[in-house]
Motif scaffolding. Structure first.
Motif, PDB file in Angstrom:
ATOM      1  N   LEU A 174       0.841  -1.187   0.000  1.00  0.00           N
ATOM      2  CA  LEU A 174       0.000   0.000   0.000  1.00  0.00           C
ATOM      3  C   LEU A 174       0.884   1.248   0.000  1.00  0.00           C
ATOM      4  O   LEU A 174       2.040   1.218   0.416  1.00  0.00           O
ATOM      5  N   GLY A 175       0.327   2.348  -0.497  1.00  0.00           N
ATOM      6  CA  GLY A 175       1.006   3.629  -0.342  1.00  0.00           C
ATOM      7  C   GLY A 175       1.976   3.973  -1.447  1.00  0.00           C
ATOM      8  O   GLY A 175       1.970   3.394  -2.528  1.00  0.00           O
ATOM      9  N   ILE A 176       2.889   4.891  -1.121  1.00  0.00           N
ATOM     10  CA  ILE A 176       3.762   5.529  -2.092  1.00  0.00           C
ATOM     11  C   ILE A 176       5.230   5.163  -1.913  1.00  0.00           C
ATOM     12  O   ILE A 176       6.124   5.743  -2.513  1.00  0.00           O
ATOM     13  N   GLY A 177       5.525   4.152  -1.068  1.00  0.00           N
ATOM     14  CA  GLY A 177       6.913   3.742  -0.862  1.00  0.00           C
ATOM     15  C   GLY A 177       7.666   4.638   0.087  1.00  0.00           C
ATOM     16  O   GLY A 177       8.876   4.819  -0.044  1.00  0.00           O
ATOM     17  N   ARG A 178       6.965   5.184   1.072  1.00  0.00           N
ATOM     18  CA  ARG A 178       7.599   6.076   2.044  1.00  0.00           C
ATOM     19  C   ARG A 178       8.049   5.280   3.259  1.00  0.00           C
ATOM     20  O   ARG A 178       7.276   4.497   3.811  1.00  0.00           O
ATOM     21  N   PRO A 179       9.304   5.461   3.707  1.00  0.00           N
ATOM     22  CA  PRO A 179       9.782   4.753   4.906  1.00  0.00           C
ATOM     23  C   PRO A 179       8.922   5.072   6.124  1.00  0.00           C
ATOM     24  O   PRO A 179       8.419   6.186   6.282  1.00  0.00           O
ATOM     25  N   THR A 180       8.744   4.068   6.984  1.00  0.00           N
ATOM     26  CA  THR A 180       7.960   4.266   8.197  1.00  0.00           C
ATOM     27  C   THR A 180       8.652   3.595   9.377  1.00  0.00           C
ATOM     28  O   THR A 180       9.315   2.568   9.218  1.00  0.00           O
ATOM     29  N   SER A 181       8.498   4.175  10.547  1.00  0.00           N
ATOM     30  CA  SER A 181       9.081   3.613  11.772  1.00  0.00           C
ATOM     31  C   SER A 181       7.998   3.062  12.680  1.00  0.00           C
ATOM     32  O   SER A 181       8.219   2.877  13.875  1.00  0.00           O
TER      33      SER A 181
ATOM     34  N   ASN B 191       5.159  -1.589   2.885  1.00  0.00           N
ATOM     35  CA  ASN B 191       6.270  -2.110   2.095  1.00  0.00           C
ATOM     36  C   ASN B 191       7.154  -0.997   1.505  1.00  0.00           C
ATOM     37  O   ASN B 191       7.252  -0.856   0.272  1.00  0.00           O
ATOM     38  N   PRO B 192       7.809  -0.200   2.323  1.00  0.00           N
ATOM     39  CA  PRO B 192       8.598   0.925   1.795  1.00  0.00           C
ATOM     40  C   PRO B 192       9.755   0.500   0.899  1.00  0.00           C
ATOM     41  O   PRO B 192      10.214   1.292   0.076  1.00  0.00           O
TER      42      PRO B 192
END
Length: 448
Positions: A173-180, A190-191
């Motif tokens: 899902l999403g735009i490939g932005r890193p998350t903590s 899934n960054p």
């Protein structure tokens, strides 16, 4: 088109509608012929209007100055180019070959047709297409589509039928932005864009009917049925996946679902050609309401917009065009299945985001923008080229908002004039994006 009188209880409107439907059906049954060249003005019937004569003369001059694959074949076979008659159809058939990250290598057959109905010179070109193909990744795909305008643009019919065995690479899902955030959210979004595979049977039927209420302005509605069966991740580790996490969270069964809804749309168009416009705009905005009473798995309300603008840079060589495209989809209420989320190549023509796989970026709120420069290479328009750049943005469930992160892509391509009557191009594109995404794309007609 012949003006038919009432026969066997069927009025003219019924007969014209029957002709429209038969045209869509004939797309599947066509044989390999080349485009009809419009007759010069002096061969038209004497009752033609002045506007019809001027338009026919202009089209004949344009056709005579261009060179397509039909001309090449006739030259090889030493056959003269026919500019006088109306015996040949506007149907073309080609092998459907491609290679890109979404599908692997593909082989199949594709047919495209274009025709104007009636004698009104302002009637827009009706187009239809069909294709059957198989790929090295085990994808089997068949579709029929049509976009038909009746004489004088009084009615517009848009629709498609799809039956497929799909193998979809899933990048989360999403735009490939890193998350903590938590491990679950990290898997869902899934960054790192590590792919998983989803297999399924897919069936779609969509039909919209528009009525012209003012010049170039249409309102209409329709239905869409999206059905997926035998969904299988082919993951032997049984580890959590974006698809399973999302489906469980939003109340969808993992192995099947249906997304069936009502469509309400407004359309405004001034494009001079539906396949390859030189000038004009196209705008379509509407709502989709998935309904449980239509056997949809969940209720949902979506709002979509599709805007396209074409600017010719030269009156002498109108093929020099800058084209702009913006497509948006926003979930307003309810829930939609994971594989139906708006995202890369999820536009009606599945042509957005060249360079990335289908659904590479996706979310409940999605926006896509592209600019393309189109230019002739040869004076007879047999060869031309394009260069394009696009941006995508979407949200995720870890707090990223739409328009907060933009992911770019772009590329260039070669165009071969396949049918000068319908302005159909054979399109060969190489495109690339971030995360190592790249691919070669082949098709008929422009991406937008």
């Amino acid at each position: 088109m012949l003006h038919l009188k009432k026969t066997n209880g069927k009025g003219p409107c019924q007969l014209r509608l029957l002709q429209m439907l038969l045209f869509a059906l004939l797309i599947c049954l066509c044989s390999h012929t080349y485009g009809q060249v419009p007759a010069p003005a002096d061969t038209l019937k004497t009752d033609s209007t002045a506007a019809e004569r001027i338009l026919a003369e202009k089209e004949a001059q344009e056709m005579a100055s261009q060179y397509d694959l039909g001309d090449l074949v006739r030259k090889i076979l030493r056959r003269k180019t026919d500019l006088s008659g109306s015996t040949r159809s506007g149907v073309i058939i080609i092998p459907n070959v491609a290679s890109n990250p979404s599908i692997g290598s593909q082989i199949g057959i594709k047919a495209v047709a274009g025709k104007k109905f009636g004698r009104d010179p302002n009637t827009l070109l009706s187009v239809g297409a069909t294709s059957a193909s198989i790929t090295t990744k085990g994808i089997i795909y068949f579709y029929i589509s049509h976009n038909i305008y009746t004489s004088g643009n009084k009615w517009n019919f848009q629709g498609s039928l799809v039956a497929a065995k799909t193998v979809t690479p899933d990048y989360g899902l999403g735009i490939g932005r890193p998350t903590s955030l938590s491990e679950t959210e990290h898997i869902l979004n899934n960054p790192d864009r590590r792919p998983r595979g989803l297999r399924a049977q897919f069936y779609n039927f969509r039909e919209k009917v528009y009525k012209e209420v003012s010049k170039n302005l249409f309102v209409g509605g329709g239905v869409s049925f999206d059905i997926r069966r035998k969904i299988d991740e082919r993951d032997t580790t049984n580890s959590p996946s974006p698809y399973n996490i999302y489906s469980d969270r939003h109340g969808f069964k993992r192995d099947h679902y249906m997304a069936n809804g009502i469509l309400l749309n407004v359309q405004y168009t001034t494009r001079d050609n539906q396949n390859r416009a030189y000038n004009g705009i196209y705008l379509d905005a509407g709502f989709r309401a998935n309904q449980k009473w239509m056997a949809s798995s969940r209720n949902a309300l979506q709002f979509t917009t599709d805007f396209r603008k074409y600017v010719s840079l030269s009156s002498r060589r109108p093929e020099h065009v800058v084209a702009f495209w913006n497509w948006n989809s926003f979930l307003l209420a309810g829930n939609i299945p994971y594989l139906e989320l708006a995202g890369t190549a999820k536009d009606p023509g599945s042509r957005s985001g060249r360079g990335y796989t289908v659904g590479y970026f996706k979310g409940t709120q999605y926006s896509y923008s592209e600019v393309e420069y189109r230019f002739p290479i040869l004076n007879n328009n047999f060869l031309s080229g394009v260069a394009f750049f696009h941006l995508q943005t979407t949200n995720d469930e870890a707090g990223t908002k739409v328009f907060q992160v933009m992911q770019p892509g772009g590329g260039a391509g070669l165009r071969i004039l396949f049918n000068k009557v319908t302005r159909t191009n054979l399109c060969l594109d190489y495109a690339f994006g971030k995360f190592g995404a790249r691919g070669f794309f082949l098709g008929l007609n422009e991406a937008f």
